[in-house]
Scaffold this motif. Sequence first.
Motif, PDB file in Angstrom:
ATOM      1  N   MET A 150       0.830  -1.200   0.000  1.00 34.19           N
ATOM      2  CA  MET A 150       0.000   0.000   0.000  1.00 34.19           C
ATOM      3  C   MET A 150       0.873   1.263   0.000  1.00 34.19           C
ATOM      4  O   MET A 150       1.872   1.329   0.708  1.00 34.19           O
ATOM      5  CB  MET A 150      -0.877  -0.005   1.254  1.00 34.19           C
ATOM      6  N   TYR A 151       0.471   2.237  -0.797  1.00 35.63           N
ATOM      7  CA  TYR A 151       1.237   3.475  -0.846  1.00 35.63           C
ATOM      8  C   TYR A 151       1.074   4.263   0.449  1.00 35.63           C
ATOM      9  O   TYR A 151      -0.004   4.301   1.024  1.00 35.63           O
ATOM     10  CB  TYR A 151       0.771   4.345  -2.022  1.00 35.63           C
ATOM     11  N   LYS A 152       2.158   4.914   0.842  1.00 32.24           N
ATOM     12  CA  LYS A 152       2.146   5.650   2.109  1.00 32.24           C
ATOM     13  C   LYS A 152       2.549   7.106   1.886  1.00 32.24           C
ATOM     14  O   LYS A 152       3.471   7.401   1.129  1.00 32.24           O
ATOM     15  CB  LYS A 152       3.123   5.018   3.098  1.00 32.24           C
ATOM     16  N   ALA A 153       1.868   7.990   2.594  1.00 31.17           N
ATOM     17  CA  ALA A 153       2.197   9.413   2.533  1.00 31.17           C
ATOM     18  C   ALA A 153       2.561   9.909   3.924  1.00 31.17           C
ATOM     19  O   ALA A 153       2.022   9.439   4.933  1.00 31.17           O
ATOM     20  CB  ALA A 153       1.008  10.206   1.994  1.00 31.17           C
ATOM     21  N   LEU A 154       3.499  10.859   3.959  1.00 27.23           N
ATOM     22  CA  LEU A 154       3.917  11.474   5.219  1.00 27.23           C
ATOM     23  C   LEU A 154       3.586  12.970   5.165  1.00 27.23           C
ATOM     24  O   LEU A 154       3.952  13.652   4.207  1.00 27.23           O
ATOM     25  CB  LEU A 154       5.429  11.286   5.399  1.00 27.23           C
ATOM     26  N   VAL A 155       2.873  13.449   6.176  1.00 26.64           N
ATOM     27  CA  VAL A 155       2.588  14.879   6.284  1.00 26.64           C
ATOM     28  C   VAL A 155       3.351  15.394   7.502  1.00 26.64           C
ATOM     29  O   VAL A 155       3.140  14.929   8.626  1.00 26.64           O
ATOM     30  CB  VAL A 155       1.077  15.157   6.437  1.00 26.64           C
ATOM     31  N   ILE A 156       4.250  16.328   7.259  1.00 26.51           N
ATOM     32  CA  ILE A 156       5.066  16.915   8.331  1.00 26.51           C
ATOM     33  C   ILE A 156       4.666  18.380   8.487  1.00 26.51           C
ATOM     34  O   ILE A 156       4.469  19.073   7.490  1.00 26.51           O
ATOM     35  CB  ILE A 156       6.568  16.869   7.974  1.00 26.51           C
ATOM     36  N   TYR A 157       4.588  18.824   9.721  1.00 22.09           N
ATOM     37  CA  TYR A 157       4.287  20.240   9.927  1.00 22.09           C
ATOM     38  C   TYR A 157       5.042  20.780  11.126  1.00 22.09           C
ATOM     39  O   TYR A 157       5.433  20.025  12.019  1.00 22.09           O
ATOM     40  CB  TYR A 157       2.773  20.476  10.130  1.00 22.09           C
ATOM     41  N   TYR A 158       5.232  22.089  11.106  1.00 20.37           N
ATOM     42  CA  TYR A 158       5.668  22.812  12.294  1.00 20.37           C
ATOM     43  C   TYR A 158       4.572  23.815  12.585  1.00 20.37           C
ATOM     44  O   TYR A 158       4.024  24.424  11.653  1.00 20.37           O
ATOM     45  CB  TYR A 158       7.001  23.525  12.069  1.00 20.37           C
ATOM     46  N   SER A 159       4.200  23.992  13.850  1.00 19.51           N
ATOM     47  CA  SER A 159       3.117  24.908  14.171  1.00 19.51           C
ATOM     48  C   SER A 159       3.249  25.377  15.614  1.00 19.51           C
ATOM     49  O   SER A 159       3.276  24.550  16.524  1.00 19.51           O
ATOM     50  CB  SER A 159       1.772  24.201  13.965  1.00 19.51           C
ATOM     51  N   GLN A 160       3.364  26.689  15.787  1.00 16.60           N
ATOM     52  CA  GLN A 160       3.485  27.207  17.147  1.00 16.60           C
ATOM     53  C   GLN A 160       2.114  27.501  17.747  1.00 16.60           C
ATOM     54  O   GLN A 160       1.863  27.213  18.896  1.00 16.60           O
ATOM     55  CB  GLN A 160       4.314  28.486  17.114  1.00 16.60           C
ATOM     56  N   SER A 161       1.216  28.076  16.927  1.00 11.82           N
ATOM     57  CA  SER A 161      -0.094  28.467  17.472  1.00 11.82           C
ATOM     58  C   SER A 161      -1.260  27.693  16.856  1.00 11.82           C
ATOM     59  O   SER A 161      -2.415  28.078  17.036  1.00 11.82           O
ATOM     60  CB  SER A 161      -0.301  29.982  17.327  1.00 11.82           C
ATOM     61  N   GLY A 162      -0.951  26.619  16.128  1.00  9.16           N
ATOM     62  CA  GLY A 162      -1.996  25.677  15.710  1.00  9.16           C
ATOM     63  C   GLY A 162      -2.566  25.859  14.314  1.00  9.16           C
ATOM     64  O   GLY A 162      -3.304  24.990  13.837  1.00  9.16           O
ATOM     65  N   ASN A 163      -2.251  26.963  13.620  1.00 11.57           N
ATOM     66  CA  ASN A 163      -2.843  27.187  12.297  1.00 11.57           C
ATOM     67  C   ASN A 163      -2.352  26.164  11.263  1.00 11.57           C
ATOM     68  O   ASN A 163      -3.155  25.557  10.545  1.00 11.57           O
ATOM     69  CB  ASN A 163      -2.525  28.615  11.809  1.00 11.57           C
ATOM     70  N   THR A 164      -1.059  25.982  11.211  1.00 16.22           N
ATOM     71  CA  THR A 164      -0.484  25.033  10.242  1.00 16.22           C
ATOM     72  C   THR A 164      -0.876  23.596  10.608  1.00 16.22           C
ATOM     73  O   THR A 164      -1.085  22.765   9.724  1.00 16.22           O
ATOM     74  CB  THR A 164       1.048  25.188  10.194  1.00 16.22           C
ATOM     75  N   LYS A 165      -1.003  23.347  11.897  1.00 17.19           N
ATOM     76  CA  LYS A 165      -1.432  22.007  12.347  1.00 17.19           C
ATOM     77  C   LYS A 165      -2.826  21.690  11.800  1.00 17.19           C
ATOM     78  O   LYS A 165      -3.071  20.589  11.287  1.00 17.19           O
ATOM     79  CB  LYS A 165      -1.429  21.940  13.874  1.00 17.19           C
ATOM     80  N   LYS A 166      -3.739  22.657  11.893  1.00 13.75           N
ATOM     81  CA  LYS A 166      -5.098  22.438  11.377  1.00 13.75           C
ATOM     82  C   LYS A 166      -5.059  22.162   9.883  1.00 13.75           C
ATOM     83  O   LYS A 166      -5.792  21.306   9.367  1.00 13.75           O
ATOM     84  CB  LYS A 166      -5.973  23.667  11.647  1.00 13.75           C
ATOM     85  N   MET A 167      -4.212  22.882   9.177  1.00  6.93           N
ATOM     86  CA  MET A 167      -4.085  22.657   7.728  1.00  6.93           C
ATOM     87  C   MET A 167      -3.578  21.232   7.464  1.00  6.93           C
ATOM     88  O   MET A 167      -4.091  20.534   6.584  1.00  6.93           O
ATOM     89  CB  MET A 167      -3.115  23.672   7.106  1.00  6.93           C
ATOM     90  N   ALA A 168      -2.592  20.813   8.254  1.00 10.80           N
ATOM     91  CA  ALA A 168      -2.019  19.471   8.085  1.00 10.80           C
ATOM     92  C   ALA A 168      -3.095  18.399   8.273  1.00 10.80           C
ATOM     93  O   ALA A 168      -3.155  17.406   7.527  1.00 10.80           O
ATOM     94  CB  ALA A 168      -0.877  19.270   9.071  1.00 10.80           C
ATOM     95  N   GLU A 169      -3.968  18.618   9.248  1.00  8.89           N
ATOM     96  CA  GLU A 169      -5.030  17.631   9.514  1.00  8.89           C
ATOM     97  C   GLU A 169      -5.998  17.539   8.331  1.00  8.89           C
ATOM     98  O   GLU A 169      -6.489  16.452   8.009  1.00  8.89           O
ATOM     99  CB  GLU A 169      -5.760  18.004  10.806  1.00  8.89           C
TER     100      GLU A 169
END
Length: 158
Positions: free
Chosen positions: A1-20
Amino acid sequence: MYKALVIYYSQSGNTKKMAESVVEGIKKEGLEVVLKEAKDTEASELLKYEAIIIGSPTYYGTMAAEIKKIFDDSVSFHGKLDGKIGAAFASSANIGGGNETTILDILNAMLIHGMIIQGDPQGDHYGPVAIGAPDARSTRECVRLGTRVAKLVKKLGG
Ligand SMILES: Cc1cc2nc3c(=O)[nH]c(=O)nc-3n(C[C@H](O)[C@H](O)[C@H](O)COP(=O)(O)O)c2cc1C
């Protein structure tokens, strides 16, 4: 099965929400996906995935140092990411605050690794952007990116 990795850095949560939301899009296409914070990611982990998607807040128009560190550490296996699929997304405080230069800096490093990047003729062209917390439009773009990357992985066969 193909696998994807999503990496993020987020101090106040905005980029984290985008990653999700990117993860949600990938899952819709049935790919296995792992979501990781930059601080918990060893550069060598990139080798295990067919697709690598990286999100960063815009810091002075470029990626945060935590994301840059992963790229700098990846020099130890330079050439081994050749042919993998890459994509990026970014969050900034201001319109015109540098989201697109941040995305292009990440994509630039991916291209130097020999990775394959797909633009988007309809959605956010270089990758999803958000101003502050992702609104409905940005969230939709993030899901769209995940879906498009997953489809490309299936099309190219990893
Ligand atoms: C060191 C630093 C530099 C920043 N530089 C910029 C910038 O150049 N342009 C901008 O619009 N926002 C800038 N910001 C704001 C962040 O990009 C913005 O708040 C972002 O949404 C934060 O994402 P996060 O919630 O994932 O941490 C900066 C923030 C910090 C802490």
